[in-house]
Enzyme design. Sequence first.
Site, PDB file in Angstrom:
ATOM      1  N   LYS A  67      35.254  35.093  30.271  1.00 18.55           N
ATOM      2  CA  LYS A  67      35.456  35.427  28.849  1.00 18.55           C
ATOM      3  C   LYS A  67      36.705  34.777  28.251  1.00 18.55           C
ATOM      4  O   LYS A  67      36.735  34.454  27.069  1.00 18.55           O
ATOM      5  CB  LYS A  67      35.520  36.948  28.670  1.00 18.55           C
ATOM      6  CG  LYS A  67      34.178  37.597  28.934  1.00 18.55           C
ATOM      7  CD  LYS A  67      34.225  39.089  28.803  1.00 18.55           C
ATOM      8  CE  LYS A  67      32.862  39.655  29.194  1.00 18.55           C
ATOM      9  NZ  LYS A  67      32.816  41.108  29.092  1.00 18.55           N
ATOM     10  N   ASP A 104      32.219  43.587  23.065  1.00 13.53           N
ATOM     11  CA  ASP A 104      32.365  44.613  24.111  1.00 13.53           C
ATOM     12  C   ASP A 104      32.886  45.932  23.533  1.00 13.53           C
ATOM     13  O   ASP A 104      32.386  47.010  23.864  1.00 13.53           O
ATOM     14  CB  ASP A 104      33.330  44.121  25.204  1.00 13.53           C
ATOM     15  CG  ASP A 104      32.647  43.181  26.193  1.00 13.53           C
ATOM     16  OD1 ASP A 104      31.406  43.187  26.261  1.00 13.53           O
ATOM     17  OD2 ASP A 104      33.368  42.443  26.887  1.00 13.53           O
TER      18      ASP A 104
HETATM   19  P1  NDP Z   1      37.512  40.283  35.060  1.00 13.47           P
HETATM   20  O1  NDP Z   1      37.155  39.508  36.275  1.00 13.47           O
HETATM   21  O2  NDP Z   1      37.991  39.585  33.843  1.00 13.47           O
HETATM   22  O3  NDP Z   1      38.645  41.385  35.421  1.00 13.47           O
HETATM   23  C1  NDP Z   1      38.530  42.158  36.589  1.00 13.47           C
HETATM   24  C2  NDP Z   1      39.484  43.340  36.526  1.00 13.47           C
HETATM   25  O4  NDP Z   1      39.148  44.218  37.602  1.00 13.47           O
HETATM   26  C3  NDP Z   1      40.948  42.973  36.698  1.00 13.47           C
HETATM   27  O5  NDP Z   1      41.730  43.858  35.928  1.00 13.47           O
HETATM   28  C4  NDP Z   1      41.170  43.219  38.213  1.00 13.47           C
HETATM   29  O6  NDP Z   1      42.500  43.541  38.561  1.00 13.47           O
HETATM   30  C5  NDP Z   1      40.308  44.449  38.392  1.00 13.47           C
HETATM   31  N1  NDP Z   1      39.867  44.695  39.782  1.00 13.47           N
HETATM   32  C6  NDP Z   1      38.944  44.001  40.485  1.00 13.47           C
HETATM   33  N2  NDP Z   1      38.773  44.572  41.707  1.00 13.47           N
HETATM   34  C7  NDP Z   1      39.617  45.612  41.769  1.00 13.47           C
HETATM   35  C8  NDP Z   1      39.902  46.590  42.772  1.00 13.47           C
HETATM   36  N3  NDP Z   1      39.270  46.592  43.954  1.00 13.47           N
HETATM   37  N4  NDP Z   1      40.806  47.548  42.481  1.00 13.47           N
HETATM   38  C9  NDP Z   1      41.439  47.563  41.290  1.00 13.47           C
HETATM   39  N5  NDP Z   1      41.223  46.669  40.294  1.00 13.47           N
HETATM   40  C10 NDP Z   1      40.309  45.699  40.549  1.00 13.47           C
HETATM   41  O7  NDP Z   1      36.192  41.167  34.736  1.00 13.47           O
HETATM   42  P2  NDP Z   1      35.773  41.772  33.325  1.00 13.47           P
HETATM   43  O8  NDP Z   1      36.973  42.383  32.713  1.00 13.47           O
HETATM   44  O9  NDP Z   1      35.018  40.782  32.544  1.00 13.47           O
HETATM   45  O10 NDP Z   1      34.713  42.900  33.766  1.00 13.47           O
HETATM   46  C11 NDP Z   1      35.148  44.134  34.330  1.00 13.47           C
HETATM   47  C12 NDP Z   1      33.953  45.051  34.580  1.00 13.47           C
HETATM   48  O11 NDP Z   1      33.368  45.447  33.353  1.00 13.47           O
HETATM   49  C13 NDP Z   1      32.827  44.436  35.416  1.00 13.47           C
HETATM   50  O12 NDP Z   1      32.324  45.415  36.291  1.00 13.47           O
HETATM   51  C14 NDP Z   1      31.781  44.095  34.380  1.00 13.47           C
HETATM   52  O13 NDP Z   1      30.471  44.082  34.907  1.00 13.47           O
HETATM   53  C15 NDP Z   1      31.951  45.272  33.407  1.00 13.47           C
HETATM   54  N6  NDP Z   1      31.488  45.002  32.052  1.00 13.47           N
HETATM   55  C16 NDP Z   1      30.448  45.737  31.567  1.00 13.47           C
HETATM   56  C17 NDP Z   1      30.012  45.558  30.275  1.00 13.47           C
HETATM   57  C18 NDP Z   1      28.921  46.406  29.751  1.00 13.47           C
HETATM   58  O14 NDP Z   1      28.374  46.060  28.692  1.00 13.47           O
HETATM   59  N7  NDP Z   1      28.585  47.508  30.395  1.00 13.47           N
HETATM   60  C19 NDP Z   1      30.611  44.551  29.389  1.00 13.47           C
HETATM   61  C20 NDP Z   1      31.741  43.877  29.985  1.00 13.47           C
HETATM   62  C21 NDP Z   1      32.128  44.072  31.276  1.00 13.47           C
HETATM   63  P3  NDP Z   1      43.605  42.384  38.883  1.00 13.47           P
HETATM   64  O15 NDP Z   1      44.024  41.849  37.544  1.00 13.47           O
HETATM   65  O16 NDP Z   1      44.684  43.125  39.584  1.00 13.47           O
HETATM   66  O17 NDP Z   1      42.905  41.357  39.729  1.00 13.47           O
END
Ligand code: NDP
Length: 271
Positions: A67, A104
């Site tokens: 994104k 979103d």
């Molecule tokens: P990104 O890859 O941009 O960000 C991932 C985030 O998750 C970061 O803040 C990362 O932390 C954190 N993270 C990943 N693994 C862990 C863990 N094990 N413990 C703690 N924090 C963790 O992903 P998005 O922001 O684009 O998406 C996030 C979620 O939202 C996904 O599951 C996606 O499917 C869902 N989503 C659902 C939508 C819907 O319409 N229902 C729309 C948009 C997203 P760090 O920065 O520390 O790495």
Amino acid sequence: MGVRCALFGHPVAHSRSPRIYQTFAEQTGQAFDFELVDCTAESFPTALAAFAATPGARGANITLPLKLDAYGQCSARSARAEAAGAVNLVRFEGHNSILGDNTDGAGLVRDLRDNLGVPIAGQRVLVIGAGGAARGILGPIADCGPAALIVANRDSAKAELLAARFAAQGIRAAPLARPGAAFDLVINATSASLDNKVPEVAPSALSPDTVAYDLAYSDDGQTAFTRWADALGSASVHDGWGMLVEQAAESFEAWFGLRPETAQARDRPQQ
Ligand code: NDP
């Protein structure tokens, strides 16, 4: 020449977007092909440009982890995409014109407030995560007038950057281990559930009055986070299925100028 739309991301094979768009297409009589394009940050700019140049290409959704990259590929952006610094929806208009938007937050607020009846105004809200999805939802949640809006992330520096970006809207960062007293609404905007994990947030952030919402979704409505929050005795737990449908409806409207009804698509797929 058929109309074509697509979803770019990694991974995308699990996505339920094609099924949702098929429901909208049947409802409105709008025929179009919807493709899943699995690509990395490196291959994304070329893949997006190639798709945009295809005859009939109308637009695309962008999902994790692209994104922020999508933001940089747009020739113009909506105010909410500018505020988020992230794009999950593009529309192609004429030669080399890619218009970026972020739906979103609108999708989440519509699901919480209108579908689930969960209030946001005057509530204490915690958002866990600081990725592309968190960027998109913080501004629209702040616009609903919560009493407090805290963002916490595993990499705390990223949460602080986001809090600084949205400081004018009163958003503050806090450590995951000490986010503050129990919240009315806890939103998991991390991708941890995709790995069947739960972010290491202090359980004291939740109380028996807390509504827990995971942006991740599944066919049975349960995720690692909703199971965890349920076991802690939260008032109610929800996955992001309704949000996915609502943000898809926003996309459909941007591409076709028609607002589909979401009730049918919000029905869970049969197991
Ligand atoms: P990104 O890859 O941009 O960000 C991932 C985030 O998750 C970061 O803040 C990362 O932390 C954190 N993270 C990943 N693994 C862990 C863990 N094990 N413990 C703690 N924090 C963790 O992903 P998005 O922001 O684009 O998406 C996030 C979620 O939202 C996904 O599951 C996606 O499917 C869902 N989503 C659902 C939508 C819907 O319409 N229902 C729309 C948009 C997203 P760090 O920065 O520390 O790495």
